[in-house]
Design an enzyme around this catalytic site. Structure first.
Site, PDB file in Angstrom:
ATOM      1  CE  LYS A  12      -4.220   0.041   0.720  1.00  0.00           C
ATOM      2  NZ  LYS A  12      -5.105  -0.258  -0.587  1.00  0.00           N
ATOM      3  CB  THR A  57      -2.533  -3.403  -0.497  1.00  0.00           C
ATOM      4  OG1 THR A  57      -3.750  -2.769  -1.053  1.00  0.00           O
ATOM      5  CG2 THR A  57      -1.862  -4.306  -1.261  1.00  0.00           C
ATOM      6  NE  ARG A 169     -14.479  21.065  12.160  1.00  0.00           N
ATOM      7  CZ  ARG A 169     -14.981  21.809  11.013  1.00  0.00           C
ATOM      8  NH1 ARG A 169     -15.482  20.776  10.184  1.00  0.00           N
ATOM      9  NH2 ARG A 169     -15.235  23.038  10.831  1.00  0.00           N
ATOM     10  CG  ASN A 238     -12.454  21.905   6.104  1.00  0.00           C
ATOM     11  OD1 ASN A 238     -11.769  21.696   6.805  1.00  0.00           O
ATOM     12  ND2 ASN A 238     -13.772  21.990   6.451  1.00  0.00           N
ATOM     13  CG  HIS A 240     -12.407  17.725   4.530  1.00  0.00           C
ATOM     14  ND1 HIS A 240     -13.286  18.508   5.337  1.00  0.00           N
ATOM     15  CD2 HIS A 240     -12.623  17.934   3.436  1.00  0.00           C
ATOM     16  CE1 HIS A 240     -13.895  19.189   4.457  1.00  0.00           C
ATOM     17  NE2 HIS A 240     -13.612  18.815   3.500  1.00  0.00           N
TER      18      HIS A 240
HETATM   19  O1  LIG Z   1     -16.169  24.633   8.878  1.00  0.00           O
HETATM   20  C1  LIG Z   1     -17.148  23.810   7.981  1.00  0.00           C
HETATM   21  N1  LIG Z   1     -17.853  24.392   7.262  1.00  0.00           N
HETATM   22  C2  LIG Z   1     -18.588  23.772   6.244  1.00  0.00           C
HETATM   23  O2  LIG Z   1     -19.301  24.585   5.427  1.00  0.00           O
HETATM   24  C3  LIG Z   1     -18.493  22.399   6.274  1.00  0.00           C
HETATM   25  N2  LIG Z   1     -19.084  21.340   5.326  1.00  0.00           N
HETATM   26  C4  LIG Z   1     -18.579  20.125   5.873  1.00  0.00           C
HETATM   27  O3  LIG Z   1     -19.179  19.220   5.271  1.00  0.00           O
HETATM   28  N3  LIG Z   1     -17.751  20.425   6.448  1.00  0.00           N
HETATM   29  C5  LIG Z   1     -17.578  21.824   6.935  1.00  0.00           C
HETATM   30  N4  LIG Z   1     -16.874  22.275   7.796  1.00  0.00           N
END
Ligand SMILES: O=c1[nH]c(=O)c2[nH]c(=O)[nH]c2[nH]1
Length: 286
Positions: A12, A57, A169, A238, A240
């Site tokens: 992987k 993997t 988060r 953002n 993630h």
């Molecule tokens: O801070 C965020 N704003 C959003 O508009 C949004 N949309 C999402 O899916 N996560 C987040 N996080």
């Protein structure tokens, strides 16, 4: 002449791991890209599709995340050795495990706030016409992360919404900002540093319920501290970080082990402006 299987390996590649080590309010951060390649007696799957000697993997990826929880992650060499030895020890058909790790450096900004090490870029665009001059300054690639003090809930839910609400988060972004000056004379260096410091300070100190709220705080602190700046436009991806579900391995993940997502990403954009300044004389976003 016979056609035979030559050297081969499999594994992987590029498992993106973010491990937060929590000590109360003070967090440590490890950010790795882990690639695993195993070799050994793997001819059966190539020759006949017999997978009885093939550790998926997918399992290798899971092992990275599970080991990050179980053992923590210190030096990249240590973590790589732990993984490589595990595969050779537990898989009789595997003679050799190659584990390569890229470790991304982060500098501490606060107990649970970090700035990605490495260069960001300072930018400027000036536009001069017969009767006006406009100076726009900016920055790209300033990567910031809070490992807590970020929540996201209370959002619209429709039949396609699956996102769980969260009260804890990771919030991470790569700041891309452009700001317009009121005049063509300023201490540009001081102004730039002041704007960047204000954005960073606001990111660190805002207890965030959305990246949109953090964007507004960042813009507000820039404008309140820098009278020479009329308006700021912020583009905030953002970045993630997905909590890994370790419950299938009987391990609890208390916001410690994350998959660093690549794409898609949220993109939060907004302009924060004074309401008493003349409008831009040119399309300064371009
Ligand atoms: O801070 C965020 N704003 C959003 O508009 C949004 N949309 C999402 O899916 N996560 C987040 N996080």
């Amino acid at each position: 002449m016979a056609i035979v299987l030559g050297p081969n390996r499999y594994g992987k590649a590029e498992t993106r791991l973010v491990r937060v080590h929590r000590d109360g309010d003070t967090h440590g951060l490890v950010d790795l890209n882990v690639s695993i390649a195993l070799s050994g007696d793997l001819s059966a799957t190539h020759l006949t599709g017999d997978n009885s000697g093939v550790l998926p993997t997918d399992t290798m990826k899971n092992t990275v995340y599970a080991f990050a929880k179980q053992h923590g992650v210190g030096e990249p060499e240590e973590f790589a050795l732990l993984l490589a030895r595990h595969f050779v020890r537990t898989q009789g058909q595997v003679d050799s495990a190659r584990v390569s790790v890229e470790s991304f450096g982060w500098d501490r900004l606060g107990p649970h706030s970090f700035q990605r090490r490495g260069d960001h870029t300072r930018t400027t665009v000036v536009t001069v016409t017969r009767d006006a001059t406009q100076v726009v300054s900016g920055i790209t690639g300033l990567v910031l992360m809070n490992t807590t003090a970020s929540e996201f809930h209370g959002f619209v839910r429709d039949r396609y919404t699956t996102l769980p609400e969260t009260t804890d988060r990771i919030l991470a972004t790569a700041v891309d900002a452009k700001w317009r000056h009121l005049s063509d004379e300023a201490d540009w260096g001081k102004s730039f540093q002041g704007a960047v410091d204000a954005m960073t300070t606001a990111f660190v100190n805002t207890y965030s319920f959305s990246l949109q709220q953090t964007l507004m705080s960042m813009g507000t602190l820039v404008l309140s501290g820098r009278p020479e700046i009329a308006e700021i436009r912020l583009t905030l991806p953002n970045k993630h970080h997905y909590l890994v579900d370790l419950s299938v391995f009987n391990l609890e993940n208390e916001n410690e082990v994350f998959i660093a997502g690549d794409r898609p990403y949220g993109l939060i954009e907004g302009t924060v402006t004074r309401d008493d300044v003349p409008p831009a004389t040119t399309e300064w976003y371009l």
